[in-house]
Motif scaffolding. Structure first.
Motif, PDB file in Angstrom:
ATOM      1  N   ARG A 116       0.903  -1.291   0.117  1.00  0.00           N
ATOM      2  CA  ARG A 116       0.017   0.005  -0.094  1.00  0.00           C
ATOM      3  C   ARG A 116       0.887   1.280   0.050  1.00  0.00           C
ATOM      4  O   ARG A 116       0.764   2.152  -0.786  1.00  0.00           O
ATOM      5  CB  ARG A 116      -1.057  -0.086   1.372  1.00  0.00           C
ATOM      6  N   SER A 131       1.105   3.772  -3.221  1.00  0.00           N
ATOM      7  CA  SER A 131       0.426   4.976  -2.938  1.00  0.00           C
ATOM      8  C   SER A 131       1.744   5.857  -3.266  1.00  0.00           C
ATOM      9  O   SER A 131       1.344   7.115  -3.944  1.00  0.00           O
ATOM     10  CB  SER A 131       0.248   5.208  -1.364  1.00  0.00           C
ATOM     11  N   ASP A 146       1.614   6.141  -7.232  1.00  0.00           N
ATOM     12  CA  ASP A 146       0.395   6.840  -7.739  1.00  0.00           C
ATOM     13  C   ASP A 146       0.636   8.346  -7.621  1.00  0.00           C
ATOM     14  O   ASP A 146       0.374   9.064  -8.526  1.00  0.00           O
ATOM     15  CB  ASP A 146      -0.743   6.357  -7.059  1.00  0.00           C
ATOM     16  N   GLU A 193      -5.119   5.930 -14.672  1.00  0.00           N
ATOM     17  CA  GLU A 193      -6.553   4.939 -14.732  1.00  0.00           C
ATOM     18  C   GLU A 193      -6.229   3.631 -13.824  1.00  0.00           C
ATOM     19  O   GLU A 193      -6.691   3.567 -12.582  1.00  0.00           O
ATOM     20  CB  GLU A 193      -7.430   4.973 -15.512  1.00  0.00           C
ATOM     21  N   GLY A 248      -4.878   4.264 -10.292  1.00  0.00           N
ATOM     22  CA  GLY A 248      -5.860   4.755  -9.438  1.00  0.00           C
ATOM     23  C   GLY A 248      -6.585   3.519  -8.930  1.00  0.00           C
ATOM     24  O   GLY A 248      -6.883   3.259  -7.944  1.00  0.00           O
ATOM     25  N   MET A 249      -6.985   2.518  -9.933  1.00  0.00           N
ATOM     26  CA  MET A 249      -7.809   1.444  -9.645  1.00  0.00           C
ATOM     27  C   MET A 249      -7.034   0.537  -8.626  1.00  0.00           C
ATOM     28  O   MET A 249      -7.508   0.188  -7.666  1.00  0.00           O
ATOM     29  CB  MET A 249      -8.173   0.581 -10.835  1.00  0.00           C
ATOM     30  N   ARG A 259      -4.671   1.498  -6.704  1.00  0.00           N
ATOM     31  CA  ARG A 259      -4.484   2.147  -5.140  1.00  0.00           C
ATOM     32  C   ARG A 259      -5.972   1.622  -4.484  1.00  0.00           C
ATOM     33  O   ARG A 259      -5.739   1.478  -3.273  1.00  0.00           O
ATOM     34  CB  ARG A 259      -4.245   3.741  -5.421  1.00  0.00           C
ATOM     35  N   ARG A 260      -7.047   2.072  -5.112  1.00  0.00           N
ATOM     36  CA  ARG A 260      -8.305   1.636  -4.471  1.00  0.00           C
ATOM     37  C   ARG A 260      -8.354   0.250  -4.035  1.00  0.00           C
ATOM     38  O   ARG A 260      -8.877   0.029  -2.710  1.00  0.00           O
ATOM     39  CB  ARG A 260      -9.336   2.336  -5.101  1.00  0.00           C
ATOM     40  N   LEU A 261      -7.882  -0.568  -4.751  1.00  0.00           N
ATOM     41  CA  LEU A 261      -8.157  -1.944  -4.213  1.00  0.00           C
ATOM     42  C   LEU A 261      -7.210  -2.234  -3.121  1.00  0.00           C
ATOM     43  O   LEU A 261      -7.674  -2.661  -2.281  1.00  0.00           O
ATOM     44  CB  LEU A 261      -7.714  -2.801  -5.556  1.00  0.00           C
ATOM     45  N   GLU A 280      -6.001  -0.150  -0.780  1.00  0.00           N
ATOM     46  CA  GLU A 280      -6.552   0.592   0.172  1.00  0.00           C
ATOM     47  C   GLU A 280      -7.909  -0.140   0.932  1.00  0.00           C
ATOM     48  O   GLU A 280      -8.253   0.120   1.851  1.00  0.00           O
ATOM     49  CB  GLU A 280      -6.885   2.369  -0.138  1.00  0.00           C
ATOM     50  N   GLN A 281      -8.583  -0.778  -0.132  1.00  0.00           N
ATOM     51  CA  GLN A 281      -9.929  -1.564   0.326  1.00  0.00           C
ATOM     52  C   GLN A 281      -9.372  -3.004   1.091  1.00  0.00           C
ATOM     53  O   GLN A 281     -10.265  -3.803   1.356  1.00  0.00           O
ATOM     54  CB  GLN A 281     -10.896  -1.797  -0.734  1.00  0.00           C
TER      55      GLN A 281
END
Length: 136
Positions: A35, A39, A42, A90, A93-94, A96-98, A100-101
């Motif tokens: 992560r 981060s 990104d 894109e 970012g996808m 990174r969101r994954l 972070e989740q």
């Protein structure tokens, strides 16, 4: 002092290192390190591509990513590189969101896509910048 093209190449290698840190941490299944590395990648990717778009790549007359005919070679190249930036951001970012989740595996599955796009883009960009004589 390094020329602009050399500085951009050094930034590309620093981004390569950050992406490599993510890949290593993801492969080792160390979510916190993955992560942190993703981060950092990104954030730096967004800063770097914004700089290139503001300072290096001329805007097309229509200021869009859609080709307008006839399109001079310089405008075509700028539009295509900008489009590649959008695509790379894109995917990053996808991922990174994954992460972070808590879905490290989902981000790991997208990593080859990001790595291929990033490698192809930086290779093309460095070649084109050298051809264009971007050094100042």
């Amino acid at each position: 002092m390094a020329g602009r093209a050399e500085s951009l190449t050094l930034e590309h290698r620093a981004l390569d290192d950050l992406l490599g840190r993510f890949l290593g941490a993801a492969h080792a299944n160390v979510p916190d390190a993955a992560r942190e590395a993703l981060s950092a990648f990104d954030d730096e990717l967004r800063r770097h591509t914004a700089f290139e778009e503001e300072e290096i790549l001329p805007r097309s007359a229509g200021r869009k990513l859609v080709a307008i005919e006839p399109e001079p070679e310089g405008e075509r190249l700028s539009r295509e590189l900008r489009l590649e930036h959008v695509q790379i951001r894109e995917v990053s970012g996808m991922m990174r969101r994954l992460v972070e989740q808590g879905d490290l595996e989902g981000a790991r599955r997208l990593a080859p896509n990001l790595a291929r796009r990033w490698d192809a883009h930086t290779e093309r960009e460095e070649r084109e910048f050298a051809r264009m004589g971007i050094e100042s």
